[in-house]
Write an enzyme that holds these catalytic residues in place. Sequence first.
Site, PDB file in Angstrom:
ATOM      1  N   GLU A  19     -45.513 -58.844 -14.086  1.00 53.07           N
ATOM      2  CA  GLU A  19     -44.857 -58.252 -15.465  1.00 53.07           C
ATOM      3  C   GLU A  19     -45.973 -56.223 -15.572  1.00 53.07           C
ATOM      4  OE1 GLU A  19     -43.337 -61.096 -18.094  1.00 53.07           O
ATOM      5  OE2 GLU A  19     -44.522 -59.755 -19.321  1.00 53.07           O
TER       6      GLU A  19
ATOM      7  N   CYS B  13     -55.393 -65.305 -15.505  1.00 55.91           N
ATOM      8  CA  CYS B  13     -56.427 -64.956 -16.255  1.00 55.91           C
ATOM      9  C   CYS B  13     -57.543 -65.208 -16.355  1.00 55.91           C
ATOM     10  CB  CYS B  13     -56.323 -63.643 -17.485  1.00 55.91           C
ATOM     11  SG  CYS B  13     -57.682 -63.039 -18.081  1.00 55.91           S
TER      12      CYS B  13
ATOM     13  N   GLU C  73     -57.965 -59.598 -16.039  1.00 51.59           N
ATOM     14  CA  GLU C  73     -59.366 -58.453 -16.396  1.00 51.59           C
ATOM     15  C   GLU C  73     -59.300 -57.768 -15.340  1.00 51.59           C
ATOM     16  OE1 GLU C  73     -61.782 -57.868 -18.629  1.00 51.59           O
ATOM     17  OE2 GLU C  73     -62.578 -56.853 -16.899  1.00 51.59           O
TER      18      GLU C  73
ATOM     19  N   SER D 117     -59.109 -51.328 -18.924  1.00 54.87           N
ATOM     20  CA  SER D 117     -59.667 -51.937 -20.243  1.00 54.87           C
ATOM     21  C   SER D 117     -60.644 -53.850 -19.636  1.00 54.87           C
ATOM     22  CB  SER D 117     -58.589 -52.277 -20.961  1.00 54.87           C
ATOM     23  OG  SER D 117     -58.630 -52.750 -22.320  1.00 54.87           O
TER      24      SER D 117
ATOM     25  N   LEU E 200     -62.278 -55.573 -27.910  1.00 55.45           N
ATOM     26  CA  LEU E 200     -63.138 -55.920 -29.138  1.00 55.45           C
ATOM     27  C   LEU E 200     -63.348 -56.752 -30.122  1.00 55.45           C
ATOM     28  CD1 LEU E 200     -66.161 -55.042 -29.641  1.00 55.45           C
ATOM     29  CD2 LEU E 200     -65.742 -52.995 -31.314  1.00 55.45           C
TER      30      LEU E 200
ATOM     31  N   ASN F  81     -48.845 -59.440 -32.334  1.00 56.09           N
ATOM     32  CA  ASN F  81     -47.875 -60.292 -31.999  1.00 56.09           C
ATOM     33  C   ASN F  81     -47.735 -61.775 -31.686  1.00 56.09           C
ATOM     34  OD1 ASN F  81     -46.108 -58.048 -31.934  1.00 56.09           O
ATOM     35  ND2 ASN F  81     -46.896 -57.790 -30.302  1.00 56.09           N
TER      36      ASN F  81
ATOM     37  N   CYS G 171     -48.553 -56.663 -26.832  1.00 53.32           N
ATOM     38  CA  CYS G 171     -49.635 -56.154 -26.760  1.00 53.32           C
ATOM     39  C   CYS G 171     -49.548 -58.026 -26.672  1.00 53.32           C
ATOM     40  CB  CYS G 171     -50.375 -56.144 -27.595  1.00 53.32           C
ATOM     41  SG  CYS G 171     -52.193 -56.066 -26.482  1.00 53.32           S
TER      42      CYS G 171
HETATM   43  S1  SF4 Z   1     -56.774 -60.249 -23.644  1.00 49.74           S
HETATM   44 FE1  SF4 Z   1     -57.219 -59.757 -21.302  1.00 49.74          FE
HETATM   45  S2  SF4 Z   1     -59.204 -60.666 -20.616  1.00 49.74           S
HETATM   46 FE2  SF4 Z   1     -58.069 -61.744 -22.723  1.00 49.74          FE
HETATM   47  S3  SF4 Z   1     -56.974 -63.398 -21.342  1.00 49.74           S
HETATM   48 FE3  SF4 Z   1     -55.728 -62.068 -21.614  1.00 49.74          FE
HETATM   49  S4  SF4 Z   1     -55.200 -60.577 -20.306  1.00 49.74           S
HETATM   50 FE4  SF4 Z   1     -57.090 -62.248 -20.051  1.00 49.74          FE
END
Ligand code: SF4
Length: 338
Positions: A89, A109, A157, A188, A212, A287, A330
């Site tokens: 996406e 991920c 990531e 990021s 963070l 969320n 997010c």
């Molecule tokens: S916040 Fe980012 S790094 Fe962490 S599991 Fe989700 S997609 Fe992966």
Amino acid sequence: MKNIFSIPRNDLENYFININDKKFRATQIFEFLYKKRIYDINNMNNIGNNIKEKLRHDFDFSFIKIKLKQEDKDVKKYLFELSDGNLIESVLMYHDYGISICVSSQVGCNMGCAFCESGRLKKIRNLETYEVVQQILLIENDIKERISHVVVMGIGEPFDNYDNIMNFIRIINDPKGIDIGARHITVSTCGIVPKIKEFTNDFSQVNLAISLHAPNDTIRNKIMPISKAYKLNELMNSIKDYIKITNRRVTFEYIMLENINDTNECAKELSNLLKGINCYVNLIPYNETENIGFKRTKKMQILAFYDILKKNGINVTIRKEFGSKVDAACGQLRSNQN
Ligand code: SF4
């Protein structure tokens, strides 16, 4: 066979030199692909037939596909189908300063952040460079407008797929490519320290954002497994080096999770951690999703947290919420439709 949209211009120049053609041919091909948006090699009218034949033989020109689009007021979420059937996406957002797109870098991920819907699906594979580049080309074609800002913050990531994402940046930043200024591109990471160091040397003009989400190792260890590999102290040192070398401001993303990382003590500790660092903090209202137990911090507490940071001289904003109606917010991106 490599997809043509995976190749930065320098590499394409080397290709043409190796086949005894002219180096400038790479610029011509880039202009067809990224300026004129002509993708059918038959329509590249100033390229000789023998070169066209060679390109057809040596490169794949295929595209990923838009499978589904969901829209809200100032946000559009795109679901793409890759050639192997995997889904990813991207999210497009309209701001007063331009149009941004948040692209995915992997299918699934492996970082396992406890609050993250996107990471519930373990990594299936890295995205190839072309699969990230084409997220932008297809969305620009869909909206008939240019995207001004790119954030690599979707599923995955990026520093776990370093080489492909860095080639993606080379192509979108190239003046003969998609031509998005380095300062309008942000990568990021959840904190892969060796890659932050590499990135600092490779792309000193591109923005860095750090997920963070905690002011100390104890809380970070609970919600972000990466923190066991790279302690906060080590992470902060790599960020200070980035700022020293690049002279750029770093963004810290901080998802507000009720009773986990959102207390006034956490705000004070975060202020101490970030004191004197050229940065700003982006507080992100969480969320809630059906699959994960965390709760969203109440608005009053988000404001109290914000005030403590402000009073301690930390630049801070509360993120404007986009697209929660279309699951585009997010931590809500997914690699599937279920
Ligand atoms: S916040 Fe980012 S790094 Fe962490 S599991 Fe989700 S997609 Fe992966």
